[in-house]
Design an enzyme around this catalytic site. Structure first.
Site, PDB file in Angstrom:
ATOM      1  N   LYS A   1       0.819  -1.212   0.000  1.00 14.07           N
ATOM      2  CA  LYS A   1       0.000   0.000   0.000  1.00 14.07           C
ATOM      3  C   LYS A   1       0.849   1.257   0.000  1.00 14.07           C
ATOM      4  CE  LYS A   1      -4.490  -1.409   1.614  1.00 14.07           C
ATOM      5  NZ  LYS A   1      -5.573  -1.263   2.595  1.00 14.07           N
TER       6      LYS A   1
ATOM      7  N   LYS B   1      -3.599 -12.134  -7.201  1.00 18.28           N
ATOM      8  CA  LYS B   1      -4.950 -12.234  -6.628  1.00 18.28           C
ATOM      9  C   LYS B   1      -5.879 -11.164  -7.211  1.00 18.28           C
ATOM     10  CE  LYS B   1      -5.130  -9.158  -2.819  1.00 18.28           C
ATOM     11  NZ  LYS B   1      -5.572  -8.652  -1.608  1.00 18.28           N
TER      12      LYS B   1
ATOM     13  N   LYS C   1      -9.739  -5.205  -5.752  1.00 18.80           N
ATOM     14  CA  LYS C   1     -10.668  -4.169  -6.206  1.00 18.80           C
ATOM     15  C   LYS C   1      -9.956  -2.971  -6.800  1.00 18.80           C
ATOM     16  CE  LYS C   1     -11.566  -3.419  -1.368  1.00 18.80           C
ATOM     17  NZ  LYS C   1     -12.455  -4.106  -0.463  1.00 18.80           N
TER      18      LYS C   1
HETATM   19  P1  TYM Z   1     -10.411  -6.536   2.714  1.00 21.91           P
HETATM   20  O1  TYM Z   1     -11.529  -5.543   2.845  1.00 21.91           O
HETATM   21  O2  TYM Z   1      -9.287  -6.205   1.803  1.00 21.91           O
HETATM   22  O3  TYM Z   1     -10.980  -7.925   2.272  1.00 21.91           O
HETATM   23  C1  TYM Z   1     -12.094  -8.513   2.924  1.00 21.91           C
HETATM   24  C2  TYM Z   1     -11.936 -10.022   2.922  1.00 21.91           C
HETATM   25  O4  TYM Z   1     -11.875 -10.533   1.591  1.00 21.91           O
HETATM   26  C3  TYM Z   1     -10.724 -11.379   1.461  1.00 21.91           C
HETATM   27  N1  TYM Z   1     -10.211 -11.283   0.065  1.00 21.91           N
HETATM   28  C4  TYM Z   1     -10.045 -12.324  -0.743  1.00 21.91           C
HETATM   29  N2  TYM Z   1     -10.279 -13.633  -0.576  1.00 21.91           N
HETATM   30  C5  TYM Z   1     -10.008 -14.456  -1.627  1.00 21.91           C
HETATM   31  N3  TYM Z   1      -9.534 -14.030  -2.819  1.00 21.91           N
HETATM   32  C6  TYM Z   1      -9.282 -12.723  -3.044  1.00 21.91           C
HETATM   33  N4  TYM Z   1      -8.822 -12.313  -4.228  1.00 21.91           N
HETATM   34  C7  TYM Z   1      -9.544 -11.799  -1.963  1.00 21.91           C
HETATM   35  N5  TYM Z   1      -9.423 -10.451  -1.835  1.00 21.91           N
HETATM   36  C8  TYM Z   1      -9.830 -10.149  -0.573  1.00 21.91           C
HETATM   37  C9  TYM Z   1      -9.740 -10.853   2.484  1.00 21.91           C
HETATM   38  O5  TYM Z   1      -8.783 -11.826   2.818  1.00 21.91           O
HETATM   39  C10 TYM Z   1     -10.659 -10.499   3.636  1.00 21.91           C
HETATM   40  O6  TYM Z   1     -10.958 -11.633   4.411  1.00 21.91           O
HETATM   41  N6  TYM Z   1      -7.702  -5.756   6.833  1.00 21.91           N
HETATM   42  C11 TYM Z   1      -8.901  -6.396   6.326  1.00 21.91           C
HETATM   43  C12 TYM Z   1     -10.168  -5.983   7.043  1.00 21.91           C
HETATM   44  C13 TYM Z   1     -10.132  -6.180   8.516  1.00 21.91           C
HETATM   45  C14 TYM Z   1     -10.235  -7.417   9.205  1.00 21.91           C
HETATM   46  C15 TYM Z   1     -10.138  -7.113  10.579  1.00 21.91           C
HETATM   47  C16 TYM Z   1     -10.418  -8.737   8.773  1.00 21.91           C
HETATM   48  C17 TYM Z   1      -9.971  -5.213   9.464  1.00 21.91           C
HETATM   49  N7  TYM Z   1      -9.991  -5.775  10.680  1.00 21.91           N
HETATM   50  C18 TYM Z   1     -10.196  -8.103  11.540  1.00 21.91           C
HETATM   51  C19 TYM Z   1     -10.479  -9.729   9.755  1.00 21.91           C
HETATM   52  C20 TYM Z   1     -10.375  -9.412  11.100  1.00 21.91           C
HETATM   53  C21 TYM Z   1      -9.050  -6.037   4.863  1.00 21.91           C
HETATM   54  O7  TYM Z   1      -8.586  -5.033   4.422  1.00 21.91           O
HETATM   55  O8  TYM Z   1      -9.845  -6.898   4.166  1.00 21.91           O
END
Ligand code: TYM
Length: 334
Positions: free
Chosen positions: A115, A197, A200
């Site tokens: 990032k 991967k 978005k």
């Molecule tokens: P975020 O918003 O980027 O993604 C949300 C969830 O989607 C999963 N994910 C994927 N899984 C499979 N294939 C992909 N291409 C893919 N892209 C995203 C992510 O692994 C995630 O589970 N930091 C976290 C949000 C967060 C969080 C937490 C998660 C904040 N606090 C506490 C768990 C526990 C994030 O940015 O996810």
């Protein structure tokens, strides 16, 4: 554990443009836990401001994401769905945990490296300490498991390290959480670069399926998916594009890899890509319809936002008070 019941926390960044990766890697699995676990599904709007956001847009997206959680099947009577910014204990615990996290640990976080490379004009300290806020999210609810995609595993590992360090000093304060990765879909790949991967923020519009994409857009993106020059539909490492499409098809239809390979044994890539696209359209249609219905139910959604924030606050404050006492903050006078 919370009040003798196993506990679960997970969250997503506040955006209504969830991808097929977010859905298949995380959200889809969440609906399985509501009976066995005390569950907390958070719209992590505090994490979102580590990159610049337009305020009105962030508010709109946060609400859309919360609505989408419900549209995707999470029953808000059984699952605590809420905004992170409505529970101030997240920020308070995060500060305390900052004092138990080493810079060396944060320096190793791959998401920070990625990032900060993308946002060179705004490498703020929130971006750097993001994993500590995430640890606070998880530990506030004494979570046993955290269902996420592969890319979040490193953040769960640092959460465990912080919790273990704290417990070593102060006794058994935090439950040590385990990541939960689905058997399939934990890393959904880009349709244009199947070694990468799905994300978005991909600049190539054809690389990512969004949950709210209309059927024609979904079919068009799958038709353009990058594959290989061979023409056999088999799931092997040498064929990352086809392997990834097979995985998506299996998740969307509930079929096995063997069944899928057999079904398309005499088909060409064109027909297969169309079938994958159609399977995803059918999977997403009920979610999209429910989302549009719920969007209009303003009072119903408002009630959930209010009621669930109270529940989350109750549990979060309980853990926070315990931690504050352990580290030596003076007791409140009632
Ligand atoms: P975020 O918003 O980027 O993604 C949300 C969830 O989607 C999963 N994910 C994927 N899984 C499979 N294939 C992909 N291409 C893919 N892209 C995203 C992510 O692994 C995630 O589970 N930091 C976290 C949000 C967060 C969080 C937490 C998660 C904040 N606090 C506490 C768990 C526990 C994030 O940015 O996810």
């Amino acid at each position: 554990m919370l009040d003798g019941k196993k506990s679960l926390f997970s969250g997503m960044q506040a955006t209504n443009t969830l991808t097929l990766g977010n859905y298949m890697g995380a959200l889809r699995n969440w609906v399985d836990f509501e009976d066995e676990y005390e569950t907390f599904y958070c719209v992590v709007d505090m994490h979102s401001i580590t990159v610049r956001q337009d305020p009105a847009e962030l508010r709109r997206r946060a609400r859309a994401l919360l609505t989408l959680y419900i549209a995707a099947g999470l029953n808000p009577e059984k699952n605590c769905i809420y905004y992170q910014s409505h529970v101030s204990a997240h920020a308070e615990l995060s500060w305390i945990l900052n004092c138990f996290t080493y810079m060396g640990e944060l320096n190793r976080m791959t998401q920070f490296k990625d990032k900060s490379a993308k946002h060179t004009d705004n490498i703020n300290s929130g971006l750097y300490t993001y994993p500590v806020l995430m640890a606070a999210d998880i530990l506030l609810f004494q979570s046993d498991i955290v269902p996420v995609g592969v890319d979040q595993k490193q953040h769960i590992e640092i959460t465990r390290d912080i919790a273990e360090r704290f417990n070593t000093i102060y006794g058994d304060v935090f439950t040590i959480p385990e990541p939960y990765l689905g058997k399939q879909g934990a890393k959904i790949m880009s349709l244009q670069e199947p070694e990468k991967k799905m994300s978005k923020s991909d600049e190539n519009a054809n690389a990512t399926i969004f949950l709210m994409d209309d059927p024609d857009t979904i079919i068009r993106k799958f038709k353009r998916a990058v594959t290989d020059s061979d023409n056999t539909i088999r799931s092997t490492e040498e064929k990352p594009g086809i392997k990834s499409l097979i995985e998506i098809y299996c998740i969307a239809t509930g079929k096995t890899i063997a069944e899928t390979e057999k079904e398309f044994s005499s088909a060409g890539y064109g027909d297969f890509k169309l079938a994958v696209g159609e399977s995803v359209v059918s999977m997403l249609k009920p979610i999209q319809d429910e989302f549009h219905r719920l969007e209009k139910e303003k009072d119903y959604i408002d009630g959930i936002i209010k009621g669930n924030a109270e529940k989350a606050n109750y549990y979060a404050t309980k853990t926070l008070r315990k931690v504050q006492k352990k580290v030596g903050f003076p007791e409140r006078i009632r």
